[in-house]
Design a protein around this motif. Structure first.
Motif, mmCIF file in Angstrom:
data_model
loop_
_atom_site.group_PDB
_atom_site.id
_atom_site.type_symbol
_atom_site.label_atom_id
_atom_site.label_comp_id
_atom_site.label_asym_id
_atom_site.label_seq_id
_atom_site.Cartn_x
_atom_site.Cartn_y
_atom_site.Cartn_z
ATOM 1 N N SER A 55 -32.903 -11.975 20.915
ATOM 2 C CA SER A 55 -33.549 -10.874 21.635
ATOM 3 C C SER A 55 -35.001 -11.239 21.928
ATOM 4 N N LEU A 56 -35.617 -10.431 22.761
ATOM 5 C CA LEU A 56 -37.033 -10.604 23.045
ATOM 6 C C LEU A 56 -37.854 -10.399 21.777
ATOM 7 N N GLN A 57 -37.397 -9.512 20.913
ATOM 8 C CA GLN A 57 -38.112 -9.277 19.657
ATOM 9 C C GLN A 57 -38.085 -10.524 18.772
ATOM 10 N N ASP A 58 -36.986 -11.269 18.786
ATOM 11 C CA ASP A 58 -36.934 -12.532 18.042
ATOM 12 C C ASP A 58 -38.021 -13.486 18.533
ATOM 13 N N LEU A 59 -38.191 -13.550 19.852
ATOM 14 C CA LEU A 59 -39.232 -14.414 20.422
ATOM 15 C C LEU A 59 -40.625 -13.920 20.046
ATOM 16 N N ARG A 60 -40.813 -12.620 20.091
ATOM 17 C CA ARG A 60 -42.121 -12.055 19.706
ATOM 18 C C ARG A 60 -42.438 -12.367 18.247
ATOM 19 N N ASP A 61 -41.448 -12.209 17.387
ATOM 20 C CA ASP A 61 -41.653 -12.483 15.962
ATOM 21 C C ASP A 61 -42.009 -13.953 15.742
ATOM 22 N N TRP A 62 -41.305 -14.842 16.442
ATOM 23 C CA TRP A 62 -41.582 -16.268 16.305
ATOM 24 C C TRP A 62 -42.984 -16.596 16.815
ATOM 25 N N ALA A 63 -43.332 -16.073 17.981
ATOM 26 C CA ALA A 63 -44.655 -16.346 18.545
ATOM 27 C C ALA A 63 -45.762 -15.817 17.631
ATOM 28 N N LYS A 64 -45.547 -14.642 17.065
ATOM 29 C CA LYS A 64 -46.536 -14.061 16.152
ATOM 30 C C LYS A 64 -46.720 -14.936 14.919
ATOM 31 N N GLU A 65 -45.641 -15.562 14.487
ATOM 32 C CA GLU A 65 -45.687 -16.426 13.313
ATOM 33 C C GLU A 65 -46.430 -17.732 13.590
ATOM 34 N N VAL A 66 -46.284 -18.266 14.806
ATOM 35 C CA VAL A 66 -46.862 -19.587 15.090
ATOM 36 C C VAL A 66 -48.213 -19.541 15.810
ATOM 37 N N LEU A 67 -48.545 -18.417 16.426
ATOM 38 C CA LEU A 67 -49.831 -18.309 17.129
ATOM 39 C C LEU A 67 -50.864 -17.638 16.255
ATOM 40 N N HIS A 68 -52.012 -18.250 16.182
ATOM 41 C CA HIS A 68 -53.114 -17.677 15.419
ATOM 42 C C HIS A 68 -54.368 -17.763 16.292
ATOM 43 N N PHE A 69 -54.962 -16.621 16.563
ATOM 44 C CA PHE A 69 -56.150 -16.572 17.394
ATOM 45 C C PHE A 69 -57.387 -16.432 16.516
ATOM 46 N N ARG A 70 -58.386 -17.195 16.860
ATOM 47 C CA ARG A 70 -59.657 -17.109 16.148
ATOM 48 C C ARG A 70 -60.748 -17.071 17.191
ATOM 49 N N SER A 71 -61.618 -16.100 17.077
ATOM 50 C CA SER A 71 -62.695 -15.933 18.052
ATOM 51 C C SER A 71 -64.008 -16.417 17.464
ATOM 52 N N HIS A 72 -64.753 -17.156 18.261
ATOM 53 C CA HIS A 72 -66.081 -17.609 17.861
ATOM 54 C C HIS A 72 -67.107 -16.802 18.643
ATOM 55 N N GLY A 73 -68.018 -16.190 17.967
ATOM 56 C CA GLY A 73 -69.028 -15.376 18.643
ATOM 57 C C GLY A 73 -68.557 -13.950 18.814
ATOM 58 N N THR A 74 -68.953 -13.336 19.916
ATOM 59 C CA THR A 74 -68.602 -11.928 20.140
ATOM 60 C C THR A 74 -67.361 -11.759 20.957
#
Length: 78
Positions: free
Chosen positions: A59-78
């Motif tokens: 399902s699309l939710q399976d893809l969302r769960d996988w992407a959430k597990e492998v993607l990590h966003f980190r912001s530098h600054g504001t």
């Protein structure tokens, strides 16, 4: 076995975090279909050999769960 990939991007125009995440998610899902090995999991067997397993998303939710597990966003600054 563990593989890590990272990327650094500098954008010329401002993009919201939500828009950036949405576009990266779409690109990652397309890449997964082109290169299924990207989503393969590895495990070590008692014989010290490695086994690769790929779970086909149901399902699309399976893809969302996988992407959430492998993607990590980190912001530098504001």
């Amino acid at each position: 076995m563990h593989c890590t990939f990272s990327a650094s991007v500098t954008l010329e125009t401002a993009v919201s975090h939500e828009e950036l995440e949405r576009n990266i998610f779409r690109a990652l899902v397309q890449l997964r279909f082109l290169i299924p090995f990207l989503a393969a999991r590895t495990s070590r067997l008692p014989s010290f050999e490695y086994q690769f397993a790929y779970a086909v998303p149901q399902s699309l939710q399976d893809l969302r769960d996988w992407a959430k597990e492998v993607l990590h966003f980190r912001s530098h600054g504001t």
